[in-house]
Design an enzyme around this catalytic site. Structure first.
Site, mmCIF file in Angstrom:
data_model
loop_
_atom_site.group_PDB
_atom_site.id
_atom_site.type_symbol
_atom_site.label_atom_id
_atom_site.label_comp_id
_atom_site.label_asym_id
_atom_site.label_seq_id
_atom_site.Cartn_x
_atom_site.Cartn_y
_atom_site.Cartn_z
ATOM 1 N N ASP A 14 -9.679 -1.312 1.015
ATOM 2 C CA ASP A 14 -8.446 -0.311 0.186
ATOM 3 C C ASP A 14 -7.816 0.390 -1.153
ATOM 4 O O ASP A 14 -7.069 -0.217 -1.441
ATOM 5 C CB ASP A 14 -7.668 -0.212 2.006
ATOM 6 C CG ASP A 14 -7.051 1.175 1.271
ATOM 7 O OD1 ASP A 14 -7.442 2.162 0.754
ATOM 8 O OD2 ASP A 14 -5.847 1.103 1.896
ATOM 9 N N GLU A 74 -13.091 2.015 0.508
ATOM 10 C CA GLU A 74 -12.492 3.601 1.596
ATOM 11 C C GLU A 74 -12.913 4.852 0.618
ATOM 12 O O GLU A 74 -12.298 4.493 -0.545
ATOM 13 C CB GLU A 74 -11.189 2.974 1.649
ATOM 14 C CG GLU A 74 -10.888 4.744 2.694
ATOM 15 C CD GLU A 74 -9.501 3.878 2.939
ATOM 16 O OE1 GLU A 74 -8.486 5.379 3.346
ATOM 17 O OE2 GLU A 74 -9.371 3.118 3.975
ATOM 18 N N ASP A 147 -1.395 -2.540 4.226
ATOM 19 C CA ASP A 147 -2.664 -2.422 3.513
ATOM 20 C C ASP A 147 -3.764 -3.649 3.386
ATOM 21 O O ASP A 147 -5.155 -3.255 3.374
ATOM 22 C CB ASP A 147 -2.461 -2.280 1.672
ATOM 23 C CG ASP A 147 -1.039 -1.138 1.425
ATOM 24 O OD1 ASP A 147 -2.494 -0.206 1.279
ATOM 25 O OD2 ASP A 147 -0.848 -1.880 2.521
#
Length: 188
Positions: A14, A74, A147
């Site tokens: 991410d 992502e 995260d």
């Protein structure tokens, strides 16, 4: 005749310019196991280019240590602030460059697609995604930052895409309870 690998390591990232989340899983057939997850902090750095350098160096270090077969990222979502989008796009590009420098294929998924594949709902919260990952991968510790589970969710999403396209049926769910009920084999 194409021979499929029995096991593969999937790394999910991410991307972010303050905190980058990552997770690695081992896929064995239709089962997945947690290898590791964590974060790379950059919020103490003022220079954007130093942040990009840190993303590159840490991503290369993880790639060299765990030797993943694929890197799943992502994709940045579209927001109103173009400067934020530019910085996120750079962070994502740097992570891609790190993987490509090691000849590791890269795939990307929209945030909604990731949430949908994990919980059955594309509008679910980060906390619900983390809770489902804890059930799927049987880990108790709650990461300090969501995260880390965000990065892990990208890896799991990629695994589920292959599982669902290799003989399984694709189905949508009304919520994560329905998803969990229909996917007991994924839960431990």
């Amino acid at each position: 005749m194409l021979v499929e690998k029995k096991e593969r390591v999937i790394m999910g990232i991410d991307p972010g310019t303050s905190i980058m989340g990552y997770g690695l899983i081992l896929e064995k057939g239709s089962k997945i196991e947690l290898i590791t997850m964590g974060i790379v902090r950059m919020d103490h750095l003022d220079d954007h280019f130093l942040k990009l350098q840190r993303i590159f160096e840490k991503t290369v270090k993880l790639l060299d240590e765990y030797k993943p077969d694929v890197l799943a990222l992502e994709a940045p979502f579209y927001g109103k602030n173009i400067q934020v989008m530019l910085k996120l796009g750079r962070a994502q590009g740097i992570a891609m460059a790190a993987a490509l420098s090691r000849n590791i294929p890269v795939v990307e998924y929209a945030p909604r697609k990731i949430k949908q594949s994990i919980t059955g709902n594309g509008n679910t919260s980060k906390e619900q995604v983390a809770a489902m990952l804890q059930r799927l991968l049987n880990f108790k510790e709650t990461p300090e930052f969501l995260d880390a589970t965000d990065g892990l969710s990208v890896a799991v999403c990629h695994s589920f895409q292959r599982i669902s396209t290799s003989g399984g049926s694709s189905k949508s769910y009304s919520g994560w309870e329905a998803f969990a009920k229909d996917n007991k084999k994924r839960l431990k």
